[in-house]
Design an enzyme around this catalytic site. Structure first.
Site, PDB file in Angstrom:
ATOM      1  N   ASP A   1      23.908  28.983  41.101  1.00  0.00           N
ATOM      2  CA  ASP A   1      22.735  28.337  40.505  1.00  0.00           C
ATOM      3  C   ASP A   1      22.351  27.085  41.296  1.00  0.00           C
ATOM      4  OD1 ASP A   1      22.837  30.225  38.531  1.00  0.00           O
ATOM      5  OD2 ASP A   1      23.725  28.914  37.023  1.00  0.00           O
TER       6      ASP A   1
ATOM      7  N   THR B   1      19.483  35.233  18.808  1.00  0.00           N
ATOM      8  CA  THR B   1      19.537  33.778  18.862  1.00  0.00           C
ATOM      9  C   THR B   1      18.127  33.218  18.720  1.00  0.00           C
ATOM     10  OG1 THR B   1      19.473  33.845  21.284  1.00  0.00           O
ATOM     11  CG2 THR B   1      21.636  33.730  20.235  1.00  0.00           C
TER      12      THR B   1
ATOM     13  N   GLY C   1      17.220  29.663  19.250  1.00  0.00           N
ATOM     14  CA  GLY C   1      17.133  28.296  19.736  1.00  0.00           C
ATOM     15  C   GLY C   1      17.677  27.301  18.713  1.00  0.00           C
TER      16      GLY C   1
ATOM     17  N   ASP D   1      24.571  32.435  27.454  1.00  0.00           N
ATOM     18  CA  ASP D   1      25.793  33.049  27.974  1.00  0.00           C
ATOM     19  C   ASP D   1      27.019  32.507  27.234  1.00  0.00           C
ATOM     20  OD1 ASP D   1      24.005  34.119  29.787  1.00  0.00           O
ATOM     21  OD2 ASP D   1      24.535  32.722  31.389  1.00  0.00           O
TER      22      ASP D   1
END
Length: 328
Positions: free
Chosen positions: A12, A223, A225, A257
């Site tokens: 990343d 999910t 947030g 993740d």
């Protein structure tokens, strides 16, 4: 449980922009967009969905099996993962491609603009689960994470053929895949992981309603947030879990993740879905507090303290006997 985590392994490159992307967007000129944002810093971090999930599980005391494709530049990254308890023996090494790259800029509203270079990930389609299944003496669950699309389809088909339980986590690849492929990925899954937007996109592209997906997936984990997560299992009342309070917000990259890592660890411990979701939410909070997806450090006492504050002493009592962290 023996859990194999398949999906992307990447490096990343994370930057921050001290402004709002939306301030530079002209709605009626988006077809001619040409923008550059001045980033104040650059962090080069280890990442990739599968590697992030495996790292999170290992930090909670598991020994996850990482399955993916990398380049010959993976040597240092492999050492890092193995030192933290990740089994990398089933990682395929390309002779011609670099390990995948994720380049992302985050603004002051936590909005993100990103580019992903697949590189060696395209060779993940060459990986067969059979030899891995035999090496491990069986697999209890295979997570099919975002990866080369052909690899995702191959792994899913092989799970069905071999009678292996699998969890579908198509994530970013939903934007590029057609309805037929998405249907093939999720039909018969033990678990389907998405965020709210991905859930709506899944329904739109597959042509299946939420009810029809519920008939094909044992448990759907969505999910939401800041609004937490909802877990829906056929024949049971939905479970809603709120997010754990963060100390600060640094970078949202890898939060999903980490949630999956905690949830899968809870499954491996034999916990119910509520505790799995709470464990995932707690680990996700650690990630949003740090820059980088694998830069957080877990201490057992502090983790249990924060978990108790977020979800209560009864929940912590169920987690405590299983929890193993790198620090006391």
């Amino acid at each position: 449980m023996r859990i194999a985590v398949t999906g992307s392994i990447a490096t990343d490159h994370l930057m921050t922009f001290t402004g709002r992307f939306s301030d530079s967007l002209v709605v009626d000129q988006l077809d001619k967009i040409s923008l550059s944002f001045l980033a104040e810093d650059l962090q080069v971090r280890r990442g990739g969905v599968a590697a992030n999930i495996a790292f999170g599980m290992a930090n909670l005391g598991q020994r996850p099996l990482l399955v993916g494709a990398v380049g010959e530049d993976f040597v240092d990254y492999r050492s890092w993962l193995e030192r933290h308890g990740v089994d990398c023996d089933s990682v395929h090494v390309s002779e011609v491609h670099h390990t995948a790259r994720f380049v992302c800029t985050t603004d002051s509203d936590m909005a993100q603009i990103a580019t992903f270079y697949a590189g060696a990930m395209s060779e993940a389609r060459e990986i067969e689960l059979g030899p891995i299944h035999r090496r491990m003496g069986g697999l209890d669950l295979v997570l099919i994470g975002p990866n080369d699309p052909e690899a995702m389809l191959r792994h899913t088909a092989e799970c069905r053929t071999r009678g292996l339980a699998f969890a579908a986590d198509p994530s970013q690849q939903l934007a590029w895949m057609e309805g037929d492929s998405i249907r093939a990925l999720i039909d018969g899954a033990a678990y389907l992981f998405t965020n709210e937007y991905e859930a709506a996109l899944t329904e739109k592209k597959t042509g299946w309603s939420a009810g029809e997906i519920a008939e094909r997936v044992r448990t759907r984990v969505t999910t939401r947030g800041k609004d937490g997560v909802v877990v829906e299992t056929a024949g049971e009342e939905p479970i809603e879990v709120h997010v754990a309070r963060e100390v600060r917000k640094a970078d949202p990259t890898g939060v999903g993740d980490a949630f999956r890592a905690g949830f899968l660890t809870g499954l491996a411990w034999g916990l119910g879905h509520r505790r799995c979701a709470e464990l995932g939410s707690m680990l996700a909070t650690y990630v949003i507090e740090t820059v980088g997806t694998q830069e957080y450090e877990l201490g057992r006492a502090r983790f249990l303290q924060r978990f108790t504050e977020a979800y209560g002493s009864e929940a912590a009592a169920e987690v405590e006997p299983h929890l193993v962290c790198p620090r006391p």
